[in-house]
Design a protein around this motif. Structure first.
Motif, mmCIF file in Angstrom:
data_model
loop_
_atom_site.group_PDB
_atom_site.id
_atom_site.type_symbol
_atom_site.label_atom_id
_atom_site.label_comp_id
_atom_site.label_asym_id
_atom_site.label_seq_id
_atom_site.Cartn_x
_atom_site.Cartn_y
_atom_site.Cartn_z
ATOM 1 N N THR A 21 1.257 9.230 -3.503
ATOM 2 C CA THR A 21 1.802 10.532 -3.150
ATOM 3 C C THR A 21 2.016 11.329 -4.429
ATOM 4 O OG1 THR A 21 4.130 9.895 -3.308
ATOM 5 C CG2 THR A 21 3.032 9.547 -1.161
ATOM 6 N N TYR A 23 3.730 15.431 -5.509
ATOM 7 C CA TYR A 23 4.349 16.611 -4.893
ATOM 8 C C TYR A 23 4.441 17.807 -5.832
ATOM 9 C CZ TYR A 23 6.124 12.446 -2.483
ATOM 10 O OH TYR A 23 6.237 11.232 -1.856
ATOM 11 N N LEU A 40 -1.819 12.189 -2.059
ATOM 12 C CA LEU A 40 -1.235 12.547 -0.764
ATOM 13 C C LEU A 40 0.031 13.351 -0.989
ATOM 14 C CD1 LEU A 40 -0.886 12.224 2.385
ATOM 15 C CD2 LEU A 40 0.445 10.166 1.869
ATOM 16 N N GLY A 42 2.737 13.796 0.730
ATOM 17 C CA GLY A 42 3.360 13.200 1.918
ATOM 18 C C GLY A 42 4.557 14.034 2.344
ATOM 19 N N ASP A 43 4.861 13.955 3.643
ATOM 20 C CA ASP A 43 6.097 14.612 4.089
ATOM 21 C C ASP A 43 7.306 13.844 3.563
ATOM 22 O OD1 ASP A 43 5.805 12.425 5.724
ATOM 23 O OD2 ASP A 43 6.133 13.505 7.603
ATOM 24 N N SER A 44 7.040 12.710 2.878
ATOM 25 C CA SER A 44 8.104 11.999 2.162
ATOM 26 C C SER A 44 8.694 12.876 1.066
ATOM 27 C CB SER A 44 7.568 10.692 1.559
ATOM 28 O OG SER A 44 6.399 10.937 0.799
ATOM 29 N N ASP A 83 0.264 16.054 4.506
ATOM 30 C CA ASP A 83 0.811 15.696 5.820
ATOM 31 C C ASP A 83 1.055 16.919 6.691
ATOM 32 O OD1 ASP A 83 1.048 12.955 6.255
ATOM 33 O OD2 ASP A 83 2.840 12.795 4.999
ATOM 34 N N LYS A 112 -3.146 14.793 7.214
ATOM 35 C CA LYS A 112 -2.806 13.503 7.815
ATOM 36 C C LYS A 112 -1.794 13.755 8.913
ATOM 37 C CE LYS A 112 -0.182 10.266 5.559
ATOM 38 N NZ LYS A 112 1.047 10.247 6.393
ATOM 39 N N HIS A 137 -2.354 8.077 11.052
ATOM 40 C CA HIS A 137 -1.236 7.300 10.491
ATOM 41 C C HIS A 137 -0.577 6.546 11.650
ATOM 42 C CE1 HIS A 137 2.504 7.363 7.596
ATOM 43 N NE2 HIS A 137 2.498 6.276 8.361
ATOM 44 N N VAL A 180 -4.112 5.517 7.991
ATOM 45 C CA VAL A 180 -3.049 4.822 7.256
ATOM 46 C C VAL A 180 -2.356 3.856 8.222
ATOM 47 C CG1 VAL A 180 -0.754 5.116 6.212
ATOM 48 C CG2 VAL A 180 -2.628 6.616 5.528
ATOM 49 N N GLU A 182 0.999 1.670 8.340
ATOM 50 C CA GLU A 182 2.271 1.489 7.620
ATOM 51 C C GLU A 182 3.126 0.408 8.291
ATOM 52 O OE1 GLU A 182 4.399 5.074 6.651
ATOM 53 O OE2 GLU A 182 6.155 3.972 5.939
ATOM 54 N N ILE A 203 0.185 0.535 3.683
ATOM 55 C CA ILE A 203 1.444 0.518 2.918
ATOM 56 C C ILE A 203 2.341 -0.459 3.675
ATOM 57 C CG2 ILE A 203 2.136 2.725 4.036
ATOM 58 C CD1 ILE A 203 3.969 3.130 1.473
ATOM 59 N N VAL A 213 -1.687 2.705 -0.398
ATOM 60 C CA VAL A 213 -0.972 3.920 -0.787
ATOM 61 C C VAL A 213 0.468 3.551 -1.119
ATOM 62 C CG1 VAL A 213 -0.463 4.523 1.644
ATOM 63 C CG2 VAL A 213 -0.264 6.285 -0.117
ATOM 64 N N VAL A 215 4.303 5.536 -2.582
ATOM 65 C CA VAL A 215 5.009 6.755 -2.982
ATOM 66 C C VAL A 215 5.171 6.711 -4.502
ATOM 67 C CG1 VAL A 215 7.280 7.904 -2.878
ATOM 68 C CG2 VAL A 215 6.182 7.101 -0.769
HETATM 69 O O1 KIV Z 1 4.724 10.753 3.516
HETATM 70 C C1 KIV Z 1 4.292 9.745 2.935
HETATM 71 O O2 KIV Z 1 4.620 9.468 1.774
HETATM 72 C C2 KIV Z 1 3.375 8.884 3.649
HETATM 73 C C3 KIV Z 1 2.934 7.617 3.003
HETATM 74 C C4 KIV Z 1 4.031 6.636 2.983
HETATM 75 C C5 KIV Z 1 1.718 7.060 3.638
HETATM 76 O O3 KIV Z 1 2.999 9.203 4.746
#
Ligand code: KIV
Length: 265
Positions: A21, A23, A40, A42-44, A83, A112, A137, A180, A182, A203, A213, A215
């Motif tokens: 990931t 950002y 990625l 990610g929405d994380s 995401d 994703k 995912h 993905v 998870e 993951i 993958v 984070v």
């Molecule tokens: O948002 C994210 O970081 C994810 C990964 C954990 C695959 O979707």
């Protein structure tokens, strides 16, 4: 990796795919210069960048803002996946398309989305037919954390395993280029990876997926106290950075920085 075709190529050649990931601009420049295949957004980011406890607070605007920053940092060097955040693909075809459009125009090369049900397959088909590559995912889908009762390993029993296998196949049929997986048992991830033509990225899904993958903040050991079984940290980022901050503080306080070397005559 620069295009969606490289994912299939890697699977065909039995070469592992690496994704992390990312950002923001600065980290994107570093990752873009590394051997990592794919970034990625990610929405994380709701957790790592904004301090929320779940990903439910990520919005399309947040995804687009961070995607644009990463795209500026990575240039054309890496494939960028972003995401579709919570609810952005659940309110109807038109709003899902509008959300994907915003994220793609911000600089993503693919989106994703989480889950596997008839509605998801319909959205995936329409996105793919509209020229938007889609990564699925499955397994633990953090946007459904409250429905799942927590961040738990999925696919523990036969029924749940059959469901995830079916979902993976249906995503492939709908046109997804990758899935993905998870927090699922390794054996299940291995079976799915073997049965699908498209690659899987895991993951917490064991060693037999077609890629992995993590984070970024977890991989760099910046998330102090977060030590799930699946995570391996490759740097003690929290302590290393804290030490640098403390050294700077100490040098300023004791008149060691700046010196003449860092000053203008
Ligand atoms: O948002 C994210 O970081 C994810 C990964 C954990 C695959 O979707």
């Amino acid at each position: 990796m620069k295009s969606v075709l490289d994912f299939q190529d890697k699977k065909n050649r039995k070469q592992k795919i690496t994704m992390i990931t990312c950002y923001d601009y600065t980290f994107a420049t570093i990752v873009a210069d590394s051997d990592i295949d794919c970034l990625l957004i990610g929405d994380s980011l709701a957790n790592t960048m904004h301090g929320f406890t779940t990903t439910l607070n990520a919005t399309v605007n947040m995804m687009a803002l961070h995607t644009a920053a990463v795209a500026r940092g990575a240039g054309a060097k890496k494939f960028i996946v972003s995401d579709m955040p919570f609810m952005s693909n659940r309110k109807g075809l038109t709003s899902a398309m509008t959300s994907a459009e915003k994220i793609m125009k911000a600089g993503a090369h693919a989106v994703k989305l989480e889950g596997g049900d008839e509605f998801t397959y319909k959205i995936v088909r329409h996105l793919v037919n509209s020229g938007v590559p889609v990564m699925g995912h499955l397994g633990l889908t953090p946007q459904s954390v409250h429905q799942l009762g927590g961040f738990k390993v999925q696919g523990r029993d036969e029924k749940a395993q059959a469901k995830i296998k079916e979902q993976a196949l249906r995503l492939q049929e709908a046109g997804a280029f990758c899935v993905v997986l998870e927090l699922v048992p390794s054996v299940l991830a291995a079976e799915i990876s073997k049965s699908l033509d498209i690659p899987t990225i895991g993951i917490g899904a064991g060693p037999d997926t077609d890629g992995q993958v993590l984070v970024l903040q977890d991989l760099l050991g910046m998330n102090q106290g977060f030590k799930p079984k699946f995570l391996k940290t490759y740097f003690n980022g929290f302590d290393a950075m804290k030490e640098a901050f403390n050294t700077y503080h100490d040098e300023v306080v004791h008149g060691k920085f700046p010196t003449e070397k860092e000053s203008y005559s």
